[in-house]
Design a protein around this motif. Sequence first.
Motif, short mmCIF file in Angstrom:
data_model
loop_
_atom_site.label_atom_id
_atom_site.label_comp_id
_atom_site.label_asym_id
_atom_site.label_seq_id
_atom_site.Cartn_x
_atom_site.Cartn_y
_atom_site.Cartn_z
N LYS A 12 1.01 -1.15 -0.06
CA LYS A 12 0.47 0.48 0.17
C LYS A 12 0.98 1.56 -0.13
O LYS A 12 2.33 1.09 0.46
CB LYS A 12 -1.45 -0.23 0.90
N GLN A 13 0.52 2.48 -0.40
CA GLN A 13 1.26 3.62 -0.84
C GLN A 13 0.10 4.54 -0.52
O GLN A 13 -1.19 4.67 -1.20
CB GLN A 13 1.33 3.60 -2.18
N ALA A 14 0.38 6.03 0.07
CA ALA A 14 -0.40 6.74 0.23
C ALA A 14 0.29 8.12 0.19
O ALA A 14 1.89 7.80 0.45
CB ALA A 14 -1.21 7.02 1.76
N ASN A 15 -0.40 9.16 0.44
CA ASN A 15 0.04 10.33 -0.07
C ASN A 15 0.01 11.45 1.12
O ASN A 15 -0.54 11.20 1.78
CB ASN A 15 -0.66 11.49 -0.87
N MET A 16 1.57 11.96 1.66
CA MET A 16 1.10 12.65 2.71
C MET A 16 2.06 14.13 2.16
O MET A 16 2.75 14.35 1.23
CB MET A 16 2.21 12.44 3.28
N VAL A 49 10.08 15.80 -3.72
CA VAL A 49 9.46 14.22 -3.33
C VAL A 49 10.02 13.51 -2.92
O VAL A 49 11.29 13.56 -3.58
CB VAL A 49 8.25 13.64 -4.43
N ASP A 50 9.68 12.49 -1.84
CA ASP A 50 10.49 11.45 -0.79
C ASP A 50 9.30 10.27 -0.51
O ASP A 50 8.49 10.85 -0.10
CB ASP A 50 11.39 11.47 -0.27
N MET A 51 10.28 8.72 -0.62
CA MET A 51 9.86 8.01 -0.26
C MET A 51 9.86 7.67 1.13
O MET A 51 11.17 7.10 0.76
CB MET A 51 8.83 6.95 -1.48
N ILE A 52 8.81 6.60 2.21
CA ILE A 52 9.46 6.32 3.17
C ILE A 52 8.62 5.34 3.28
O ILE A 52 7.95 5.26 3.57
CB ILE A 52 8.91 7.64 4.52
N ASP A 53 9.21 4.20 3.63
CA ASP A 53 9.13 2.34 3.90
C ASP A 53 8.47 2.66 5.19
O ASP A 53 9.52 3.05 6.35
CB ASP A 53 9.98 1.77 3.83
N THR A 54 7.22 2.51 5.59
CA THR A 54 7.01 2.52 7.10
C THR A 54 7.19 1.18 7.86
O THR A 54 7.19 0.96 8.35
CB THR A 54 5.70 2.85 7.82
N GLY A 55 7.40 0.31 6.87
CA GLY A 55 7.32 -1.52 7.51
C GLY A 55 6.26 -2.29 6.73
O GLY A 55 5.07 -1.30 6.32
N LYS A 56 6.35 -3.03 7.06
CA LYS A 56 4.88 -3.95 6.42
C LYS A 56 3.77 -3.04 5.38
O LYS A 56 2.72 -3.25 5.13
CB LYS A 56 3.82 -3.28 7.71
N ASP A 57 4.73 -2.69 4.13
CA ASP A 57 4.42 -3.07 3.26
C ASP A 57 3.74 -1.65 2.67
O ASP A 57 3.02 -1.77 2.20
CB ASP A 57 3.27 -4.51 2.26
N PHE A 58 3.65 -0.65 3.53
CA PHE A 58 3.23 0.47 3.25
C PHE A 58 4.62 1.64 3.45
O PHE A 58 4.84 1.79 4.15
CB PHE A 58 2.09 0.60 5.16
N SER A 115 -12.12 15.36 5.63
CA SER A 115 -12.22 14.42 6.77
C SER A 115 -9.99 13.87 7.20
O SER A 115 -10.13 12.49 7.28
CB SER A 115 -13.00 12.74 5.99
N VAL A 116 -9.48 14.19 5.64
CA VAL A 116 -7.79 13.92 5.56
C VAL A 116 -7.69 14.09 7.39
O VAL A 116 -7.62 15.85 7.66
CB VAL A 116 -7.43 14.64 4.72
N PRO A 117 -7.11 13.28 7.71
CA PRO A 117 -6.65 13.16 8.95
C PRO A 117 -5.06 14.44 9.00
O PRO A 117 -4.62 14.37 7.81
CB PRO A 117 -5.89 11.95 9.43
N VAL A 118 -4.97 14.88 10.29
CA VAL A 118 -3.77 15.92 10.31
C VAL A 118 -3.27 15.41 11.39
O VAL A 118 -3.34 14.88 12.40
CB VAL A 118 -4.62 17.54 10.05
N VAL A 175 -3.79 7.45 8.32
CA VAL A 175 -4.17 7.39 6.92
C VAL A 175 -4.83 6.02 6.69
O VAL A 175 -4.94 5.52 5.82
CB VAL A 175 -2.58 7.75 6.47
N LYS A 176 -3.37 4.94 7.44
CA LYS A 176 -4.44 3.81 6.97
C LYS A 176 -5.65 3.60 7.22
O LYS A 176 -6.96 3.30 6.62
CB LYS A 176 -3.29 2.43 8.04
N HIS A 177 -6.15 3.86 8.58
CA HIS A 177 -7.80 4.30 8.99
C HIS A 177 -8.36 4.90 7.59
O HIS A 177 -10.32 4.20 7.12
CB HIS A 177 -7.63 4.80 10.13
N TYR A 178 -7.78 6.40 7.39
CA TYR A 178 -8.60 7.47 6.30
C TYR A 178 -8.89 5.95 5.43
O TYR A 178 -9.98 6.13 4.48
CB TYR A 178 -8.20 8.35 6.05
N SER A 179 -7.82 5.09 4.51
CA SER A 179 -7.82 4.40 3.30
C SER A 179 -8.86 3.72 3.26
O SER A 179 -9.65 3.59 2.27
CB SER A 179 -6.84 4.22 2.83
N ARG A 180 -8.96 3.07 4.23
CA ARG A 180 -10.54 2.00 4.51
C ARG A 180 -11.51 2.82 4.72
O ARG A 180 -11.83 2.29 3.89
CB ARG A 180 -9.89 0.99 5.98
N SER A 181 -11.34 3.63 5.40
CA SER A 181 -12.72 4.49 5.41
C SER A 181 -13.43 4.87 3.83
O SER A 181 -14.26 5.21 3.59
CB SER A 181 -13.15 5.28 6.15
#
Length: 194
Positions: A12-16, A49-58, A115-118, A175-181
């Motif tokens: 999974k990937q998300a944009n911050m 722009v930079d990507m950071i791996d937070t572990g667990k495929d995210f 609703s985007v988390p802050v 962000v995981k919670h937001y993506s799920r909803s």
Amino acid sequence: MGLQNTKHSKAKQANMLMLGLDSAGKSTLLYKLKYNDVFLTIPTIGFNVDMIDTGKDFTLTFWDVGGQQKMRQFWCNFLENADGLLYVVDSSDKQRLEESRKEFELILRNDSLRSVPVVVLANKQDLPGALNAEEITRRFHIKKSCSDRNWYVQPCCALTGEGLSEALQRLTSFVKHYSRSKETSTIFKEIETL
Ligand code: G3D
Ligand code: MG
């Protein structure tokens, strides 16, 4: 012979989106998060722009957008795909706190960020007189302006990295919670159109 669900969950990937006034410490923070090092920063013209791996495929993709007055009119171009907002404040710069609050409230009013988390980073805690997280929460009216979303105020110091891993953890979980909803509401919308 039994059946097995062979569908593998995709990485999974998300944009911050990282915003905040110029000199709040956004680029320093991003380098520290990514490389655990302090780089000499120059004012960001445009964006990094930079990507950071937070572990667990995210993986989180950070969009560090320049905060100078001239650049702020372009902030709205980065909102549409944002799954989370990281708003960086120089907690020691009391003269520009009000300016930063106004920009923060303005950006939150944009429909794309509904609703985007802050996560607000109360940066530069190492400097004398820096306002703490409670004070930043109060001065930025965060309880009111973020009442429709998940939010958190994290004190930190981008130079030492203090507070950054907590911020990253909080951000990832929001962000995981937001993506799920978001996925669930898309499914409901699709069902409604059937
Ligand atoms: P920006 O990307 O938000 O515009 P920068 O901000 O990352 O370029 O940082 C602006 C200045 O603030 C830099 O100093 C940087 O070293 C400093 N800075 C960032 N975070 C901290 C912090 O937590 N504590 C302190 N004391 N300084 C910080 P210079 O001197 O290069 O302008
Ligand atoms: Mg910068």
